[in-house]
Design a protein around this motif. Structure first.
Motif, PDB file in Angstrom:
ATOM      1  N   LEU A  83       5.244  -7.407  -7.505  1.00 25.72           N
ATOM      2  CA  LEU A  83       4.831  -6.012  -7.208  1.00 25.72           C
ATOM      3  C   LEU A  83       4.810  -5.009  -6.255  1.00 25.72           C
ATOM      4  CD1 LEU A  83       1.804  -5.390  -9.537  1.00 25.72           C
ATOM      5  CD2 LEU A  83       4.102  -4.972 -10.044  1.00 25.72           C
ATOM      6  N   ILE A  84       5.798  -3.867  -6.139  1.00 23.40           N
ATOM      7  CA  ILE A  84       6.093  -3.619  -4.799  1.00 23.40           C
ATOM      8  C   ILE A  84       5.851  -1.842  -4.525  1.00 23.40           C
ATOM      9  CG2 ILE A  84       8.082  -2.495  -3.116  1.00 23.40           C
ATOM     10  CD1 ILE A  84       8.367  -6.004  -3.069  1.00 23.40           C
ATOM     11  N   ASN A  85       5.425  -1.259  -4.140  1.00 20.37           N
ATOM     12  CA  ASN A  85       4.652  -0.328  -3.444  1.00 20.37           C
ATOM     13  C   ASN A  85       5.888   1.075  -3.370  1.00 20.37           C
ATOM     14  OD1 ASN A  85       4.054   2.287  -2.206  1.00 20.37           O
ATOM     15  ND2 ASN A  85       2.242   1.593  -1.484  1.00 20.37           N
ATOM     16  N   PRO A  86       6.268   2.073  -3.248  1.00 17.81           N
ATOM     17  CA  PRO A  86       7.390   2.070  -4.052  1.00 17.81           C
ATOM     18  C   PRO A  86       7.099   3.767  -2.891  1.00 17.81           C
ATOM     19  CG  PRO A  86       5.414   2.922  -5.783  1.00 17.81           C
ATOM     20  CD  PRO A  86       5.330   2.518  -4.914  1.00 17.81           C
ATOM     21  N   THR A  87       6.759   3.406  -2.058  1.00 16.93           N
ATOM     22  CA  THR A  87       6.648   4.244  -0.595  1.00 16.93           C
ATOM     23  C   THR A  87       7.123   3.957   0.252  1.00 16.93           C
ATOM     24  OG1 THR A  87       4.816   5.832  -1.679  1.00 16.93           O
ATOM     25  CG2 THR A  87       5.299   6.313   0.595  1.00 16.93           C
ATOM     26  N   ILE A  92       2.560  -5.787  -2.966  1.00 15.93           N
ATOM     27  CA  ILE A  92       0.962  -5.622  -2.614  1.00 15.93           C
ATOM     28  C   ILE A  92       0.522  -7.178  -3.217  1.00 15.93           C
ATOM     29  CG2 ILE A  92      -0.365  -4.646  -4.277  1.00 15.93           C
ATOM     30  CD1 ILE A  92       1.544  -2.900  -5.308  1.00 15.93           C
ATOM     31  N   SER A  93      -0.956  -7.700  -2.765  1.00 21.67           N
ATOM     32  CA  SER A  93      -0.879  -8.772  -3.009  1.00 21.67           C
ATOM     33  C   SER A  93      -2.367  -8.607  -3.922  1.00 21.67           C
ATOM     34  CB  SER A  93      -2.021  -8.374  -1.384  1.00 21.67           C
ATOM     35  OG  SER A  93      -3.338  -9.747  -1.641  1.00 21.67           O
TER      36      SER A  93
END
Length: 152
Positions: A83-87, A92-93
């Motif tokens: 999962l990747i933080n779009p900002t 994300i861990s």
């Protein structure tokens, strides 16, 4: 969504959690922490038509035994994912710590990204008779699941 369908989805998620834990722990091993996020798609698999006993007494917070549970149609397919933080574009861990259960969230995928036609898969698992389910079709992503800890 009918209550029977919701129950089926929850049963599918529980089986994913149990099978992922068993894969990490080895056959007959104790549950071990999950190490990543899962993304799940609705699928339309064939009927496994088998019965099993479920022993979740070792799973913290669950603690139940079920006898003669019928395994029916496959309805959910899940895989480890990032999962990747779009900002920030940072990953994300999952912070697995000692989390041995999954908590799943419903998701909404923009219509432009759902993809058509739906892909078809050959799926191998130990619950389906003969181990191979042919022509399993899938829908869009329906859940994102994270390692979690359930306590009473």
């Amino acid at each position: 969504m009918t209550s029977k369908r919701v129950l089926g989805v929850l049963a599918g998620v529980a089986l994913v959690a149990v099978s992922a834990t068993a894969a990490q722990a080895g056959a007959g091993g104790s549950p071990s922490p999950l190490t990543g996020f899962f993304v799940c798609k609705s699928i339309n698999g064939n009927d496994a038509a088998r019965r099993v006993d479920v022993d979740s007494t070792d799973s913290a917070g669950w603690g139940f035994n079920l006898a003669g549970v019928r395994i029916g149609n496959a309805i959910l397919g899940c895989a480890f994912t990032k999962l990747i933080n779009p900002t920030t574009r940072a990953e994300i861990s999952p912070n697995p710590a000692l989390f041995e259960q999954l908590k799943c969230y419903s998701v909404s995928v923009p219509r432009s990204q759902t993809g058509t036609p739906s892909p078809s898969y050959i799926v191998m698992d130990n619950l389906f008779p003969g181990g191979t389910d042919l022509n399993v079709t899938s829908g869009s992503v329906t859940l994102v699941c994270a390692p979690a800890s359930f306590t009473r």
